[in-house]
Write a protein that holds these residues in place. Sequence first.
Motif, PDB file in Angstrom:
ATOM      1  N   LYS A  35      35.291  50.655  30.463  1.00 50.47           N
ATOM      2  CA  LYS A  35      36.700  50.243  31.155  1.00 50.47           C
ATOM      3  C   LYS A  35      37.621  51.295  31.786  1.00 50.47           C
ATOM      4  CE  LYS A  35      37.685  46.255  28.112  1.00 50.47           C
ATOM      5  NZ  LYS A  35      38.540  45.975  26.876  1.00 50.47           N
ATOM      6  N   THR A  36      37.627  52.617  31.277  1.00 52.33           N
ATOM      7  CA  THR A  36      38.464  53.304  32.009  1.00 52.33           C
ATOM      8  C   THR A  36      38.029  53.769  33.387  1.00 52.33           C
ATOM      9  OG1 THR A  36      38.317  54.426  29.777  1.00 52.33           O
ATOM     10  CG2 THR A  36      39.221  55.618  31.422  1.00 52.33           C
ATOM     11  N   GLU A  37      36.647  53.893  33.568  1.00 50.15           N
ATOM     12  CA  GLU A  37      35.954  54.115  34.772  1.00 50.15           C
ATOM     13  C   GLU A  37      36.340  52.895  35.816  1.00 50.15           C
ATOM     14  OE1 GLU A  37      32.175  55.109  33.872  1.00 50.15           O
ATOM     15  OE2 GLU A  37      32.602  56.969  33.202  1.00 50.15           O
ATOM     16  N   GLU A  38      36.151  51.930  35.354  1.00 50.95           N
ATOM     17  CA  GLU A  38      36.279  50.798  36.061  1.00 50.95           C
ATOM     18  C   GLU A  38      37.971  50.367  36.669  1.00 50.95           C
ATOM     19  OE1 GLU A  38      35.165  46.749  34.269  1.00 50.95           O
ATOM     20  OE2 GLU A  38      33.569  47.642  33.640  1.00 50.95           O
ATOM     21  N   ALA A  39      38.810  50.884  35.769  1.00 50.96           N
ATOM     22  CA  ALA A  39      40.244  50.745  36.068  1.00 50.96           C
ATOM     23  C   ALA A  39      40.578  51.875  37.020  1.00 50.96           C
ATOM     24  CB  ALA A  39      41.218  50.958  34.752  1.00 50.96           C
ATOM     25  N   LEU A  40      39.825  53.021  36.860  1.00 53.23           N
ATOM     26  CA  LEU A  40      40.097  54.027  37.645  1.00 53.23           C
ATOM     27  C   LEU A  40      39.785  53.888  39.260  1.00 53.23           C
ATOM     28  CD1 LEU A  40      39.539  57.373  35.399  1.00 53.23           C
ATOM     29  CD2 LEU A  40      41.792  56.534  36.460  1.00 53.23           C
ATOM     30  N   ALA A  41      38.378  53.287  39.276  1.00 54.60           N
ATOM     31  CA  ALA A  41      37.729  52.931  40.650  1.00 54.60           C
ATOM     32  C   ALA A  41      38.606  51.782  41.224  1.00 54.60           C
ATOM     33  CB  ALA A  41      36.240  52.408  40.241  1.00 54.60           C
ATOM     34  N   LEU A  42      38.972  50.682  40.545  1.00 51.34           N
ATOM     35  CA  LEU A  42      39.733  49.717  41.193  1.00 51.34           C
ATOM     36  C   LEU A  42      41.182  50.281  41.737  1.00 51.34           C
ATOM     37  CD1 LEU A  42      40.145  46.985  41.621  1.00 51.34           C
ATOM     38  CD2 LEU A  42      40.907  46.393  39.315  1.00 51.34           C
ATOM     39  N   ALA A  43      42.024  50.966  40.910  1.00 48.29           N
ATOM     40  CA  ALA A  43      43.054  51.685  41.039  1.00 48.29           C
ATOM     41  C   ALA A  43      43.028  52.608  42.228  1.00 48.29           C
ATOM     42  CB  ALA A  43      43.830  52.236  40.043  1.00 48.29           C
ATOM     43  N   SER A  44      42.050  53.515  42.460  1.00 51.41           N
ATOM     44  CA  SER A  44      41.962  54.262  43.595  1.00 51.41           C
ATOM     45  C   SER A  44      41.518  53.495  44.868  1.00 51.41           C
ATOM     46  CB  SER A  44      40.884  55.439  43.442  1.00 51.41           C
ATOM     47  OG  SER A  44      39.661  54.862  43.335  1.00 51.41           O
ATOM     48  N   ASP A  45      40.769  52.512  44.820  1.00 50.93           N
ATOM     49  CA  ASP A  45      40.248  51.537  45.962  1.00 50.93           C
ATOM     50  C   ASP A  45      41.606  51.079  46.352  1.00 50.93           C
ATOM     51  OD1 ASP A  45      38.485  50.008  47.721  1.00 50.93           O
ATOM     52  OD2 ASP A  45      39.006  48.334  46.269  1.00 50.93           O
ATOM     53  N   MET A  46      42.319  50.533  45.497  1.00 47.29           N
ATOM     54  CA  MET A  46      43.830  49.870  45.735  1.00 47.29           C
ATOM     55  C   MET A  46      44.545  50.838  46.559  1.00 47.29           C
ATOM     56  SD  MET A  46      44.896  47.608  42.484  1.00 47.29           S
ATOM     57  CE  MET A  46      46.856  47.626  42.943  1.00 47.29           C
ATOM     58  N   MET A  47      44.859  52.125  46.019  1.00 49.87           N
ATOM     59  CA  MET A  47      45.826  52.876  46.415  1.00 49.87           C
ATOM     60  C   MET A  47      45.434  53.633  47.837  1.00 49.87           C
ATOM     61  SD  MET A  47      48.090  52.878  43.944  1.00 49.87           S
ATOM     62  CE  MET A  47      47.918  52.226  42.306  1.00 49.87           C
ATOM     63  N   GLU A  48      43.838  53.733  48.105  1.00 51.90           N
ATOM     64  CA  GLU A  48      43.565  54.407  49.233  1.00 51.90           C
ATOM     65  C   GLU A  48      43.059  53.377  50.454  1.00 51.90           C
ATOM     66  OE1 GLU A  48      40.272  56.839  47.408  1.00 51.90           O
ATOM     67  OE2 GLU A  48      41.988  58.048  46.442  1.00 51.90           O
TER      68      GLU A  48
END
Lengths: 389, 155
Positions: B3-16
Amino acid sequence: MQKEKTVSSFTIPIGPQHPALKEPGHFLITVDGEIVTKTVVRLGYAHRGIERALEERNYVQCMYLLERICGICSHIHATAYCHAVEQLAGVEVPPRAQAIRLLVAELERIHSHFLWLGVAAHEAGFDTLFMYSWRDRETVMDLLENMTGNRVNYSANLLGGVKFDVDDALEGEILKGLEFLEERTHHYLDVVKTDIMFLQRTSGIGVMTRRQAEVLGAVGPTARASGVARDIRVEAPYGAYVEHPVNIILEQDGDLRARFIVRLRELFESYRLIREVLETLPAGELVGRVPRRIKASETVSRVEAPRGELFYFVKSNGSDKPERVKVRTPTICNMLSVIKLAVGHQLADIPMILTGIDPCFSCNDRSVQIRSGDNLQVLTWEQLRQFGA
Amino acid sequence: MTKTEEALALASDMMENWAWETITVRPEPNRLDATLKSTDDLIPIVVALRVKRLGYLSAITGLDLGVEAGELEVLYHFCAAAAVITLRLRLPREAPVVPSLSEIIPSAEAFERELREMFGVEISGLKTPERLYLPDDWPEGVYPLRKDFDPSVLQ
């Protein structure tokens, strides 16, 4: 003079000397008859300016100050801070120290939940339960005292490890104490589930749905009683919780009854964890070396306090003092839920709803100000030391 | 993926990859720091985080970068499992303003009021601007967590 027809709403100030709690908080409650229509909260009566004071002290001194944010959960504050500083300094904490931290944290949770059970029972007018639960709480207080020498601010943590070890004699005492507490917890669980009078004060009162709990940002047992799976020990295991996973305890009803049940059921989980840790206590050192000065960096540390998620943000600047330490305690997150939930309830239910979140005002507020007459007197650190001496 | 990795991946996709120009860094394995270009970006990003059900607002941290730097920083920490996604805003020390998140996240209100009292960051759209922590007779324009705070003004 013409007599005006008065409007039916009435505002009742409660506090700062709160009738229900031993800590100061001010609530302005608007009522229509007996029904609450609006609640406004004012905090800060126990604000001591700790966050500011931390910026003027070195890392070691800070820990002693942080432990005194709250008398109930002193260990968990120090743990959150230690985790952050160790992370910034890149220090590995020995496994035995991690295990002992967990041990103290769970003992602290037991004492905190017992304390809460007593206070909440007292608010419900059930003083027998209050006295029994506080009598039993002495068992865990004695264990903490035997282990660390203190009942309240145990000061078990050091930067890089712990101060106290557990020997066989202490282990025996802890196991014996747990046996007694476990038996008592079964009894209390039975009482809060079946006592008709008690259920009238708790069942269906202060209901917070899962959706509300999520939107209002509730944490800890308050959230878990509404079915929100939020427990840092489970979501983001830290320290020895990595090796000793925690089973999350959830209840779905979201009323006061569920908050009682969640906290009591959590006690069994704490007993299990403590036994598991004592069985598998790794041998080795108690302290790792932490440098005095810490390179400039930032970190976030989250731990599960008895009342919910405790959030620390620590920024270092290369000196022996932190640049900034931000503390976000669980009570502020849960306070909003009280304000919103109180609306529509009977005024008489307010103390129970408030106690239901297990509020801790000293955690919440964090200047020393002494009022004499109309003069606001501010003491300097030197004056304060003289005053205290 | 946890879940942690998913959240980080989604967030970095969103931000970048989305339209906002943010600068993202990963200071620690479980953390993502996104510096926003302007305070106008805050609301859309927070809405997007809510829509994606990405974490909950765990805390708002204020930082004073000092009188010489002339800037304040406001950090919004969103947590999902072990992931901590931080939205970072840089504001001038003179007259800093951020929009209130309380319309989107009701629980933000208490954090915003603390930020306002301690750092003097004005929160536009805040429904309850009364003091939460500081005494009623605390002088106006004195912010205790700013680096140039001098306790002698209280005497």
